[in-house]
Structures are given as C-alpha cells and as structure tokens.
Design an enzyme around this catalytic site. Structure first.
Site, PDB file in Angstrom:
ATOM      1  N   CYS A   1       0.817  -1.221   0.000  1.00 47.60           N
ATOM      2  CA  CYS A   1       0.000   0.000   0.000  1.00 47.60           C
ATOM      3  C   CYS A   1       0.850   1.271   0.000  1.00 47.60           C
ATOM      4  O   CYS A   1       0.342   2.349  -0.302  1.00 47.60           O
ATOM      5  CB  CYS A   1      -0.935   0.017   1.200  1.00 47.60           C
ATOM      6  SG  CYS A   1      -1.864  -1.490   1.391  1.00 47.60           S
TER       7      CYS A   1
ATOM      8  N   HIS B   1      -3.608   6.941   2.923  1.00 46.33           N
ATOM      9  CA  HIS B   1      -4.006   5.602   2.462  1.00 46.33           C
ATOM     10  C   HIS B   1      -5.361   5.270   3.087  1.00 46.33           C
ATOM     11  O   HIS B   1      -5.607   5.572   4.258  1.00 46.33           O
ATOM     12  CB  HIS B   1      -2.949   4.573   2.885  1.00 46.33           C
ATOM     13  CG  HIS B   1      -3.343   3.168   2.576  1.00 46.33           C
ATOM     14  ND1 HIS B   1      -3.856   2.811   1.355  1.00 46.33           N
ATOM     15  CD2 HIS B   1      -3.322   2.038   3.323  1.00 46.33           C
ATOM     16  CE1 HIS B   1      -4.134   1.519   1.362  1.00 46.33           C
ATOM     17  NE2 HIS B   1      -3.822   1.024   2.542  1.00 46.33           N
TER      18      HIS B   1
ATOM     19  N   ASN C   1     -10.248  -0.615   0.578  1.00 51.79           N
ATOM     20  CA  ASN C   1      -8.794  -0.498   0.531  1.00 51.79           C
ATOM     21  C   ASN C   1      -8.303  -1.042  -0.814  1.00 51.79           C
ATOM     22  O   ASN C   1      -8.435  -2.232  -1.071  1.00 51.79           O
ATOM     23  CB  ASN C   1      -8.207  -1.296   1.702  1.00 51.79           C
ATOM     24  CG  ASN C   1      -6.689  -1.275   1.749  1.00 51.79           C
ATOM     25  OD1 ASN C   1      -6.026  -0.861   0.797  1.00 51.79           O
ATOM     26  ND2 ASN C   1      -6.138  -1.722   2.867  1.00 51.79           N
TER      27      ASN C   1
HETATM   28  O1  UT7 Z   1      -3.647  -1.584   3.761  1.00 52.07           O
HETATM   29  C1  UT7 Z   1      -3.079  -2.156   4.899  1.00 52.07           C
HETATM   30  C2  UT7 Z   1      -3.733  -3.403   5.276  1.00 52.07           C
HETATM   31  N1  UT7 Z   1      -4.715  -3.538   6.249  1.00 52.07           N
HETATM   32  C3  UT7 Z   1      -5.171  -2.727   7.213  1.00 52.07           C
HETATM   33  O2  UT7 Z   1      -4.840  -1.616   7.355  1.00 52.07           O
HETATM   34  C4  UT7 Z   1      -6.158  -3.304   8.157  1.00 52.07           C
HETATM   35  C5  UT7 Z   1      -5.888  -2.897   9.569  1.00 52.07           C
HETATM   36  N2  UT7 Z   1      -6.825  -3.503  10.465  1.00 52.07           N
HETATM   37  C6  UT7 Z   1      -8.123  -3.159  10.519  1.00 52.07           C
HETATM   38  O3  UT7 Z   1      -8.582  -2.299   9.814  1.00 52.07           O
HETATM   39  C7  UT7 Z   1      -8.984  -3.845  11.562  1.00 52.07           C
HETATM   40  O4  UT7 Z   1      -8.154  -4.580  12.417  1.00 52.07           O
HETATM   41  C8  UT7 Z   1     -10.072  -4.776  10.967  1.00 52.07           C
HETATM   42  C9  UT7 Z   1     -11.135  -3.943  10.258  1.00 52.07           C
HETATM   43  C10 UT7 Z   1      -9.444  -5.757   9.983  1.00 52.07           C
HETATM   44  C11 UT7 Z   1     -10.738  -5.564  12.069  1.00 52.07           C
HETATM   45  O5  UT7 Z   1     -11.297  -4.674  13.021  1.00 52.07           O
HETATM   46  P1  UT7 Z   1     -11.002  -4.861  14.566  1.00 52.07           P
HETATM   47  O6  UT7 Z   1     -11.754  -3.826  15.251  1.00 52.07           O
HETATM   48  O7  UT7 Z   1      -9.515  -4.896  14.757  1.00 52.07           O
HETATM   49  O8  UT7 Z   1     -11.662  -6.253  14.842  1.00 52.07           O
HETATM   50  P2  UT7 Z   1     -11.013  -7.595  15.414  1.00 52.07           P
HETATM   51  O9  UT7 Z   1     -10.171  -8.244  14.373  1.00 52.07           O
HETATM   52  O10 UT7 Z   1     -10.388  -7.306  16.757  1.00 52.07           O
HETATM   53  O11 UT7 Z   1     -12.303  -8.427  15.639  1.00 52.07           O
HETATM   54  C12 UT7 Z   1     -13.335  -8.051  16.532  1.00 52.07           C
HETATM   55  C13 UT7 Z   1     -14.475  -9.030  16.407  1.00 52.07           C
HETATM   56  C14 UT7 Z   1     -14.012 -10.477  16.441  1.00 52.07           C
HETATM   57  O12 UT7 Z   1     -15.003 -11.228  17.104  1.00 52.07           O
HETATM   58  P3  UT7 Z   1     -14.802 -11.678  18.628  1.00 52.07           P
HETATM   59  O13 UT7 Z   1     -13.523 -12.499  18.617  1.00 52.07           O
HETATM   60  O14 UT7 Z   1     -14.668 -10.411  19.404  1.00 52.07           O
HETATM   61  O15 UT7 Z   1     -16.032 -12.469  18.896  1.00 52.07           O
HETATM   62  C15 UT7 Z   1     -13.993 -10.871  14.995  1.00 52.07           C
HETATM   63  O16 UT7 Z   1     -14.144 -12.243  14.799  1.00 52.07           O
HETATM   64  O17 UT7 Z   1     -15.111  -8.850  15.142  1.00 52.07           O
HETATM   65  C16 UT7 Z   1     -15.171 -10.108  14.471  1.00 52.07           C
HETATM   66  N3  UT7 Z   1     -15.092  -9.857  13.020  1.00 52.07           N
HETATM   67  C17 UT7 Z   1     -16.168  -9.624  12.276  1.00 52.07           C
HETATM   68  N4  UT7 Z   1     -17.477  -9.553  12.571  1.00 52.07           N
HETATM   69  C18 UT7 Z   1     -18.337  -9.285  11.554  1.00 52.07           C
HETATM   70  C19 UT7 Z   1     -13.995  -9.823  12.243  1.00 52.07           C
HETATM   71  N5  UT7 Z   1     -14.351  -9.580  10.978  1.00 52.07           N
HETATM   72  C20 UT7 Z   1     -15.689  -9.450  10.961  1.00 52.07           C
HETATM   73  C21 UT7 Z   1     -16.633  -9.185   9.965  1.00 52.07           C
HETATM   74  N6  UT7 Z   1     -17.935  -9.096  10.293  1.00 52.07           N
HETATM   75  N7  UT7 Z   1     -16.271  -8.989   8.669  1.00 52.07           N
END
Ligand code: UT7
Length: 328
Positions: free
Chosen positions: A115, A255, A285
């Site tokens: 990215c 970004h 993204n």
């Molecule tokens: O370009 C560079 C590459 N990437 C990035 O910049 C991404 C950086 N990271 C992020 O943007 C965030 O970490 C995410 C959007 C990917 C995830 O958000 P988060 O607030 O960090 O969520 P998490 O991974 O801590 O997950 C929280 C909860 C989990 O459930 P439990 O374990 O609390 O029950 C996940 O399983 O949300 C759940 N979850 C979802 N729920 C519904 C994860 N993905 C999803 C989903 N829909 N798509």
C-alpha cells in the site's frame, strides 16, 4: 549540482464498473453492513471483471493522467507501476503497459511496496527527474486485490477493492512540487500481512492451492496498531523535512485502509475532516491505488488550488510506510 523542482503535471484514475456492496457480502460470509461500516467505514468496493488484469486498470488511469498533463505516451521516459497484483510474475506490468500505451522510449519497471508503493514510486521517479536524467515519468499505483482475496475469510474480504491511480510528473516552477519524502520499512512485521504462495519459497502447487496460500493473510489488529503509530510518525517526518508545521497542511491524502486509522491520523495532525480526502466508503482499501485515486478525485472535485500544501501518507505490507509533502 542544483536539483530540478519536480511535481505532478497530471492525474487520472480508473475503477472497475462492478460494485460489491456490504449487503452482498452478508450473503457470502458471516458479517453485516453495520459491523463493516462502524469498524471500517467501507460501504462498497469495485471489483475487476474476470478479463480485467491490473495493466488494464493502469491503462485507463494512464490515458487520463497523460491527457491531464497535456503530453503523449511517446514523450514518457519512465513508467513505474507500484503493485502487488501484477498481471503475471514477469514481464512486469509496467512493461505490459508500456506496450499498450506505445510509450516506446520509456524505461519500465514494477515496484513492490504494497500500500506504500505509490509514494515509493513517486520518490523513485522524482530522483530521476530532479537530477536531469529524465523529463517525464508516469507513476501508477494499481491493484486488483479481488484476485487475491479469499471470499470465505471475513477478516479480509470485506476490506479490499480494485482500482488504479496515475500521475505524470515532471519539472515545475521553483518553490512548487515535492518538498520532501519519508520512506521506511520494518521487515520484522512482514509476517503480519502476506501472500505466501506462488513465490520461490512456496511455488504454486496443488498443495499450496489447497492450503489457500495464494490469498492475502492479514493479522488485522496488529496491522491496525502499527498503522495508527506509523501514519502520524511518517507524516510528521515529511513535515519536518519540508520545514512545515501541522497547521500548514491544506489537504491530507492518506491511504484508505480504515476510517478509524484515518481519524487517528487527523487527531495526531490536529486537522479537521474537511482537510482530508476520504473515499474509503466507495472503494474500500485498494492498496497501492488508494492514495493516487484519492489524489485524482481531489483534483476532479476542485479541492486543490495552485500553491496548496498537500501531504500524502500511507503504510502497508512489508511492513512499509511512505509520506510526501507537496506544494501543488
Ligand atoms: O492496507 C493495509 C492493510 N490492512 C489494514 O490496514 C487493516 C488494519 N486492520 C483493521 O482495519 C482492523 O483490524 C479490521 C477492520 C481488519 C478488524 O477490526 P477490529 O476492530 O480490529 O476487529 P477484530 O479483528 O479485533 O475483531 C473483533 C471481532 C471479532 O469477534 P470476537 O472475537 O470479538 O467475537 C472478529 O471475529 O469482530 C469479528 N469480526 C467480524 N465480525 C463481523 C472480524 N471480521 C468481521 C466481519 N464481520 N467482517
């Protein structure tokens, strides 16, 4: 040796027609529109057609950038395509594009910095021009992430989209153009964001495909923490090198990975949202394409006037980061 001032002469963007909405994703994985919007800010993203490869997206964006710069492809000395989704391992997407454009005298290569690739590409091309080696360069950030996304993995498939953003850069009047670049990498974070399959470590095989190694793997929460820290640090460093203060910024073009990451950058830079390009809701993204597409839209929307102070800032796999301060 005095350096030639270099800046953006023209911009262009292309996104595929097909829109993938959060609603559609609800029928593909266990997710919902409300979660996606509140956790990421994304409402929809664009998906390349089966017969569209990254060079096809580049071609459309390049034609617009050349037109807006008022030059023709045969005047280009250099083409850099920043991408992690090349048409194929080789020849480079930049070479494929060079042929499509008929940019006969241009040197061409791809650049891999995920990215951050577009800002890395700008810094590279600027050095060729500022030293007088080349006159015009086409720098493109383009990715077709849908082709490497696992649509059974809700952690990643809701985030990504496809697109291409292009700029032509060349000589500008004294005092304008690129004032600073800040590039960096931390390879210790490499395992957080990767595609393991298809390279020389894990060549494509039935096993690598069965193990889904050709799809993006991301440790989302760790990447998020890195992003929040590095976006502010990189922007600060670009400002320092340019001799600017936070309050000098007229437009931030970050970004587009997550609105919460963008918001934390705005807080750190003490900027209000109206000084920031945000289009993640429409495109998700798009990796290397996010910054140049947002820049092209800023121009389309008349948000950039001559003399405006612009900061680009991004981060990505590698891990990498890049920022630049530009007088428009
Ligand atoms: O370009 C560079 C590459 N990437 C990035 O910049 C991404 C950086 N990271 C992020 O943007 C965030 O970490 C995410 C959007 C990917 C995830 O958000 P988060 O607030 O960090 O969520 P998490 O991974 O801590 O997950 C929280 C909860 C989990 O459930 P439990 O374990 O609390 O029950 C996940 O399983 O949300 C759940 N979850 C979802 N729920 C519904 C994860 N993905 C999803 C989903 N829909 N798509």
């Amino acid at each position: 040796m005095s350096l030639i001032p270099v800046g953006v002469l023209g911009t262009g963007k292309y996104v595929p027609d097909r829109i993938l909405t959060n609603k559609e994703l609800e029928s593909m994985v266990e997710t919902n529109d409300e979660w996606i919007v509140t956790r990421t800010g994304i409402r929809e993203r664009r998906i390349a057609a089966d017969n569209q490869a990254t060079s096809d997206l580049c071609y459309e964006a390049a034609l617009k950038a050349l037109d807006s710069a008022g030059i023709t492809a045969d005047q280009l000395d250099l083409i850099i395509v920043a991408t992690i989704t090349p048409d194929m391992a080789f020849p480079s997407t930049a070479c494929i594009l060079q042929e499509k454009l008929g940019a006969k005298k241009a040197a061409a290569f791809d650049l891999s910095a995920a990215c951050s690739g577009f800002v890395y590409g700008l810094a590279n091309a600027t050095n060729f021009i500022s030293t007088g080696m080349y006159k015009y360069a086409l720098v493109i950030g383009a990715d077709s992430l849908s082709k490497i996304t696992d649509y059974t993995d809700r952690n990643t498939c809701i985030l990504f989209g496809d697109g291409a953003g292009a700029v032509v850069i060349g000589q500008v009047p004294e005092g304008r153009g690129f004032q600073s670049f800040e590039l960096g990498a931390d390879g210790t974070g490499g395992p957080l964001l990767k595609i393991e399959g298809g390279g020389s470590r894990n060549p494509a095989s039935h096993t690598s495909v069965d193990q889904r190694l050709h799809y993006i793997y991301m440790a989302g929460a760790e990447v998020f923490k890195f992003a929040v820290r590095i976006m502010g640090n990189a922007a600060d460093e670009a400002l320092r090198k340019a001799g600017w203060d936070k309050s000098d910024i007229d437009l931030l073009v970050p970004h587009q990975a997550n609105t919460r990451i963008i918001q934390s950058s705005l807080n750190r830079l003490e900027l209000s949202e109206d000084k920031c390009m945000i289009n993640i809701d429409k495109y998700g993204n798009m990796s290397a394409a996010s910054i140049p597409v947002a820049l092209a839209e800023a121009v389309e929307q008349g948000r950039l006037q001559e003399g405006d102070r612009v900061v680009l800032v991004g981060f990505g796999g590698g891990l990498t980061w890049g920022a630049s301060a530009i007088v428009w």
